[in-house]
Design a protein around this motif. Structure first.
Motif, mmCIF file in Angstrom:
data_model
loop_
_atom_site.group_PDB
_atom_site.id
_atom_site.type_symbol
_atom_site.label_atom_id
_atom_site.label_comp_id
_atom_site.label_asym_id
_atom_site.label_seq_id
_atom_site.Cartn_x
_atom_site.Cartn_y
_atom_site.Cartn_z
ATOM 1 N N THR A 97 50.677 50.791 44.167
ATOM 2 C CA THR A 97 50.041 50.405 42.915
ATOM 3 C C THR A 97 49.318 49.085 43.139
ATOM 4 O OG1 THR A 97 51.716 51.496 41.545
ATOM 5 C CG2 THR A 97 50.441 49.748 40.511
ATOM 6 N N SER A 98 48.025 49.039 42.809
ATOM 7 C CA SER A 98 47.238 47.815 42.961
ATOM 8 C C SER A 98 46.731 47.378 41.595
ATOM 9 C CB SER A 98 46.051 48.046 43.902
ATOM 10 O OG SER A 98 46.502 48.424 45.193
ATOM 11 N N VAL A 99 46.847 46.083 41.319
ATOM 12 C CA VAL A 99 46.433 45.545 40.019
ATOM 13 C C VAL A 99 45.616 44.282 40.255
ATOM 14 C CG1 VAL A 99 47.190 44.735 37.762
ATOM 15 C CG2 VAL A 99 48.577 46.408 38.998
ATOM 16 N N LEU A 100 44.429 44.232 39.678
ATOM 17 C CA LEU A 100 43.569 43.051 39.761
ATOM 18 C C LEU A 100 43.375 42.496 38.356
ATOM 19 C CD1 LEU A 100 41.665 41.138 41.332
ATOM 20 C CD2 LEU A 100 39.838 42.816 40.957
ATOM 21 N N LEU A 101 43.799 41.253 38.163
ATOM 22 C CA LEU A 101 43.657 40.599 36.867
ATOM 23 C C LEU A 101 42.637 39.475 36.972
ATOM 24 C CD1 LEU A 101 47.058 40.950 37.486
ATOM 25 C CD2 LEU A 101 46.971 40.752 34.994
ATOM 26 N N HIS A 102 41.816 39.349 35.937
ATOM 27 C CA HIS A 102 40.823 38.276 35.886
ATOM 28 C C HIS A 102 40.947 37.582 34.540
ATOM 29 C CE1 HIS A 102 36.467 36.849 35.250
ATOM 30 N NE2 HIS A 102 37.071 35.986 36.058
ATOM 31 N N MET A 103 41.104 36.248 34.562
ATOM 32 C CA MET A 103 41.193 35.465 33.331
ATOM 33 C C MET A 103 40.177 34.340 33.380
ATOM 34 S SD MET A 103 44.424 33.438 31.597
ATOM 35 C CE MET A 103 44.569 32.259 32.948
ATOM 36 N N THR A 104 39.337 34.242 32.346
ATOM 37 C CA THR A 104 38.345 33.182 32.277
ATOM 38 C C THR A 104 38.982 31.903 31.738
ATOM 39 O OG1 THR A 104 37.669 33.698 30.010
ATOM 40 C CG2 THR A 104 36.577 34.921 31.791
ATOM 41 N N MET A 105 38.209 30.814 31.762
ATOM 42 C CA MET A 105 38.712 29.534 31.271
ATOM 43 C C MET A 105 39.029 29.582 29.786
ATOM 44 S SD MET A 105 37.100 25.742 31.875
ATOM 45 C CE MET A 105 37.316 25.876 33.648
ATOM 46 N N SER A 106 38.383 30.490 29.058
ATOM 47 C CA SER A 106 38.656 30.638 27.624
ATOM 48 C C SER A 106 39.871 31.507 27.356
ATOM 49 C CB SER A 106 37.439 31.240 26.918
ATOM 50 O OG SER A 106 37.194 32.566 27.376
ATOM 51 N N GLY A 107 40.470 32.072 28.427
ATOM 52 C CA GLY A 107 41.660 32.900 28.271
ATOM 53 C C GLY A 107 41.379 34.385 28.139
ATOM 54 N N HIS A 108 40.120 34.799 28.242
ATOM 55 C CA HIS A 108 39.796 36.224 28.157
ATOM 56 C C HIS A 108 40.276 36.939 29.424
ATOM 57 C CE1 HIS A 108 37.648 39.870 27.025
ATOM 58 N NE2 HIS A 108 37.172 39.920 28.256
ATOM 59 N N VAL A 109 41.036 38.009 29.252
ATOM 60 C CA VAL A 109 41.656 38.722 30.374
ATOM 61 C C VAL A 109 41.099 40.137 30.490
ATOM 62 C CG1 VAL A 109 43.840 39.612 31.307
ATOM 63 C CG2 VAL A 109 43.784 37.373 30.174
ATOM 64 N N THR A 110 40.849 40.557 31.721
ATOM 65 C CA THR A 110 40.565 41.963 32.017
ATOM 66 C C THR A 110 41.494 42.388 33.144
ATOM 67 O OG1 THR A 110 38.790 41.334 33.546
ATOM 68 C CG2 THR A 110 38.150 41.919 31.303
ATOM 69 N N ILE A 111 41.878 43.663 33.141
ATOM 70 C CA ILE A 111 42.802 44.184 34.152
ATOM 71 C C ILE A 111 42.236 45.481 34.725
ATOM 72 C CG2 ILE A 111 45.157 44.957 34.617
ATOM 73 C CD1 ILE A 111 46.099 43.395 32.187
ATOM 74 N N GLU A 112 42.174 45.537 36.047
ATOM 75 C CA GLU A 112 41.830 46.767 36.744
ATOM 76 C C GLU A 112 43.067 47.250 37.500
ATOM 77 O OE1 GLU A 112 38.027 46.905 38.955
ATOM 78 O OE2 GLU A 112 37.736 44.864 38.205
ATOM 79 N N ALA A 113 43.203 48.545 37.644
ATOM 80 C CA ALA A 113 44.370 49.086 38.343
ATOM 81 C C ALA A 113 43.988 50.344 39.114
ATOM 82 C CB ALA A 113 45.479 49.407 37.347
ATOM 83 N N MET A 114 44.665 50.525 40.240
ATOM 84 C CA MET A 114 44.594 51.778 40.981
ATOM 85 C C MET A 114 46.032 52.246 41.171
ATOM 86 S SD MET A 114 42.442 52.807 44.387
ATOM 87 C CE MET A 114 43.208 51.594 45.471
ATOM 88 N N LEU A 115 46.368 53.300 40.474
ATOM 89 C CA LEU A 115 47.737 53.802 40.448
ATOM 90 C C LEU A 115 47.942 54.874 41.509
ATOM 91 C CD1 LEU A 115 48.098 54.036 36.553
ATOM 92 C CD2 LEU A 115 48.553 52.087 38.067
ATOM 93 N N PRO A 116 49.191 55.175 41.849
ATOM 94 C CA PRO A 116 49.456 56.214 42.853
ATOM 95 C C PRO A 116 48.738 57.518 42.514
ATOM 96 C CG PRO A 116 51.479 55.036 42.345
ATOM 97 C CD PRO A 116 50.440 54.528 41.388
ATOM 98 N N GLY A 117 48.059 58.081 43.510
ATOM 99 C CA GLY A 117 47.323 59.319 43.314
ATOM 100 C C GLY A 117 45.870 59.118 42.953
ATOM 101 N N GLN A 118 45.509 57.909 42.543
ATOM 102 C CA GLN A 118 44.117 57.624 42.209
ATOM 103 C C GLN A 118 43.344 57.171 43.447
ATOM 104 O OE1 GLN A 118 44.199 54.752 39.002
ATOM 105 N NE2 GLN A 118 44.690 56.311 37.464
ATOM 106 N N LYS A 119 42.058 57.507 43.501
ATOM 107 C CA LYS A 119 41.229 57.174 44.665
ATOM 108 C C LYS A 119 40.416 55.906 44.465
ATOM 109 C CE LYS A 119 40.788 62.058 45.966
ATOM 110 N NZ LYS A 119 39.841 63.184 46.209
ATOM 111 N N THR A 120 40.204 55.517 43.220
ATOM 112 C CA THR A 120 39.445 54.316 42.930
ATOM 113 C C THR A 120 40.113 53.539 41.792
ATOM 114 O OG1 THR A 120 38.023 55.500 41.355
ATOM 115 C CG2 THR A 120 37.240 55.333 43.644
ATOM 116 N N ALA A 121 39.776 52.248 41.719
ATOM 117 C CA ALA A 121 40.303 51.420 40.638
ATOM 118 C C ALA A 121 39.476 51.608 39.377
ATOM 119 C CB ALA A 121 40.278 49.961 41.066
ATOM 120 N N SER A 122 40.093 51.414 38.239
ATOM 121 C CA SER A 122 39.383 51.490 36.963
ATOM 122 C C SER A 122 39.981 50.462 36.009
ATOM 123 C CB SER A 122 39.494 52.895 36.364
ATOM 124 O OG SER A 122 40.858 53.246 36.159
#
Length: 271
Positions: A97-122
């Protein structure tokens, strides 16, 4: 005449008390505001200086003591556009399981993940941010300390946690803050400005999730915990994130924050 004198003295006393109170309360308010600024500035600067690699294990401990352990690799760096944190968790089998989190200086968060069985992150939809990460009490959202960047911050009376003297900070999200928590209360060691205990209250249910930080240490000038344990109120067992190695000054770049393809896909592309 005597009654007039007594009345005059009573008025004088009342005025003197009001003057004293007006002097005391601004001092107290200034001290409280100063402490709040110290806590927020210190906590935000700590996150804005992150540049680490870490390896270890993420372990789920059931109520009966049964343990399920996963290999854990993480890296984080604060770039001009905010924090990037990449976690890769390998299960007992070959799944990852891969997880990429991005948080800006204003605190806005986005999360991308590639779960078992998946070929690309979304992009992980917000409604799944509070899902259990590989079956543990940690959620995807718990991987990042977004609460220090929320709009509403309140300093509660200082308290001890164990032997540590702590600031107690209550963070509440504003309308622009995406989170599944109503509030996060953090006990922060006064001498090192590092969390030792956190209680998060889930939105809607009021259920609380507790985080305890163990083995605080300073490496390369940066404080960190060697172990974080989390427990969900009313649920037996707990989950433990154990950090066993890594670097506090990893000199990471953007190329280090690309979610890699599963090994089977990589092997095919190299044929």
């Amino acid at each position: 005449m005597l009654s007039r004198i007594l009345k005059f003295r009573t008025i004088q006393t009342s005025i003197a008390l009001l003057v004293l109170m007006s002097l005391v309360y601004p001092v107290q308010a200034f001290a409280a505001n100063s402490d709040l600024e110290t806590v927020l500035t210190g906590s935000r600067q700590r996150i804005e200086r992150l540049d680490y690699r870490a390896t270890g294990h993420l372990t789920r401990v059931d109520g009966d003591g049964k343990r399920t352990s996963y290999k854990f690799v993480a890296k984080a760096h604060w770039f001009p556009d905010g924090l990037r944190l990449l976690c890769e968790i390998s299960g007992p089998g070959s799944e990852k399981t891969s997880v990429l989190l991005h948080m800006t200086m204003s605190g806005h968060v986005t999360i991308e993940a590639m779960l078992p069985g998946q070929k690309t992150a979304s992009v992980l939809p917000f409604e799944h941010w509070n899902d259990a990460l590989v079956g543990t009490e940690f959620s995807y959202e718990d991987m990042i300390e977004g609460q220090f960047f929320w709009k509403n911050q309140e300093l509660l009376p200082p308290a001890k946690y164990g032997a540590r003297d702590c600031f107690v900070l209550k963070s509440s999200p504003g309308s622009q803050d995406r989170t599944h928590y109503d509030s996060v209360t953090t006990w922060i060691d006064r001498s090192i400005l590092y969390p030792v205990h956190v209680v998060k209250t889930l939105r809607g249910t009021g259920q609380q999730k507790e985080f305890i930080y163990y083995g605080l240490r300073q490496v390369g000038g940066a404080w960190s915990a060697s172990q974080v344990e989390t427990k969900l109120q009313g649920k037996p067992g707990s989950s433990i994130m154990q950090i066993e190695g890594g670097s506090a000054k990893a000199n990471l770049g953007r190329k280090d924050f690309v979610i890699s393809q599963p090994s089977s896909q990589t092997n095919k592309s190299n044929r």
